[in-house]
Design a protein around this motif. Sequence first.
Motif, PDB file in Angstrom:
ATOM      1  N   ILE A 278       0.687  -1.174   0.069  1.00 41.45           N
ATOM      2  CA  ILE A 278       0.034  -0.063   0.043  1.00 41.45           C
ATOM      3  C   ILE A 278       0.734   1.317  -0.078  1.00 41.45           C
ATOM      4  CG2 ILE A 278      -1.903   1.253   1.300  1.00 41.45           C
ATOM      5  CD1 ILE A 278      -2.522  -1.707   2.310  1.00 41.45           C
ATOM      6  N   ASP A 279       0.623   2.251  -0.990  1.00 42.02           N
ATOM      7  CA  ASP A 279       1.167   3.446  -1.163  1.00 42.02           C
ATOM      8  C   ASP A 279       0.822   4.278   0.375  1.00 42.02           C
ATOM      9  OD1 ASP A 279       1.975   6.071  -1.554  1.00 42.02           O
ATOM     10  OD2 ASP A 279       2.299   5.566  -3.681  1.00 42.02           O
ATOM     11  N   VAL A 280       1.406   4.466   1.515  1.00 34.09           N
ATOM     12  CA  VAL A 280       0.935   5.271   2.620  1.00 34.09           C
ATOM     13  C   VAL A 280       0.811   6.428   2.299  1.00 34.09           C
ATOM     14  CG1 VAL A 280       1.481   5.494   4.947  1.00 34.09           C
ATOM     15  CG2 VAL A 280       1.734   3.337   4.076  1.00 34.09           C
ATOM     16  N   PRO A 281       1.690   7.122   1.800  1.00 35.30           N
ATOM     17  CA  PRO A 281       1.674   8.682   1.626  1.00 35.30           C
ATOM     18  C   PRO A 281       0.531   8.950   1.018  1.00 35.30           C
ATOM     19  CG  PRO A 281       4.018   8.040   1.235  1.00 35.30           C
ATOM     20  CD  PRO A 281       3.175   6.777   1.397  1.00 35.30           C
ATOM     21  N   ARG A 282      -0.023   8.336  -0.367  1.00 33.38           N
ATOM     22  CA  ARG A 282      -0.826   8.608  -1.118  1.00 33.38           C
ATOM     23  C   ARG A 282      -2.239   8.316  -0.505  1.00 33.38           C
ATOM     24  NH1 ARG A 282      -1.086   5.571  -6.835  1.00 33.38           N
ATOM     25  NH2 ARG A 282       1.030   6.666  -6.745  1.00 33.38           N
TER      26      ARG A 282
END
Length: 370
Positions: A278-282
């Motif tokens: 999962i792309d945490v910042p996004r």
Amino acid sequence: METNPVRSLTDEQVLRALMQHRRLTRAELAAEIGISKPTAGESVRRLTERGLVADTGERTPGGRGMGRVGQYYALADPGSALVVGIAPTGVTAELIDAYGDTLARAARSITRPAQPAAVVRALHLVAASFGTPPAVTPSPGTASPGPSVRRPRLAVISAADPVDRESGRLVQLPDAPFLVGSLDPVAVLASSVDGPIVVDNDVNWAARAESASADFAYLFLGEGLGCAIVSDGSVQRGRFGLAGEIAHILTTGVDGRATPFIEVFGRLGLRRPDSSAIDVPRLLAARADDRSMIGKAVAGVVAAIVALTDPAEIVLGGAWGPALLLEIVAAVAGTPRPVPLRATEVAEPSLTAARQDALDRLRALIADAR
């Protein structure tokens, strides 16, 4: 030779007192443990003869009306244990002693996506960075020349991947975002450690770091997804050690239909390129509607956990779980059996619990050597 159980217990108490207080006189040992001074003195004599306790050479003030001079005793060798964290970003290792002191710390980054070969190199490098000088046996009656005179006596490893319960190997499951294939950290570190090597999943370790009720679930929501079930105070690992793998639990999808949990993030465009991570910042920058959708998806997972395990509460950890606490709480309120939720407050929970476990095991090894 038959062991006297009373003497054996006293010797263990003396060793554990020295682990807690670093150095004590015989009189202080007697007061700390609640035994007579002669009994404490006999225990110190036995342990000194076995090379487990040593005279530090330090003395209490005495003479001229100040009482007898007392000799300070300490562990002859506080030993060391290796604590390792294997995460998507790299490998972190600490060397601790029986006093709980961190003797050294090392870290090696890993290029994404993580591959077994890169993790093996990082493990070797962090272990080698501490050095493994030849064993040194202190002379009778003298303290150990240093805290790390031999290889670590054991290792405890936290890994951000499923862990086979019997072998300690990491297991590649569908949509596991980090290691492709399996990795055997026990085999990798066997030549760097003199004793047992314990491996468990990072989410299980994180749950152990919590001061929660005896029955709770730790929901890890970060680049990967995981859950630890704690029942009657113990982490439930399952037959193969794979309990709590929640990525494929069916939950509410973007279109309102039943969807595997991990696929919700793909539908929302919140995965890293060419990865199930999962792309945490996004995700953290996502629109309110998407955050609400994620909250509903998590609530579906929570409902399944509650139905199967009946926890007293759910603890949210990971890089984005606590940040979406409000959305998740709101969604869980609409489930058939709402359960209290809270965010973890423990920093580095996985490494914290692994460190404490390593300390407990190291102290037990020293105490059992009596």
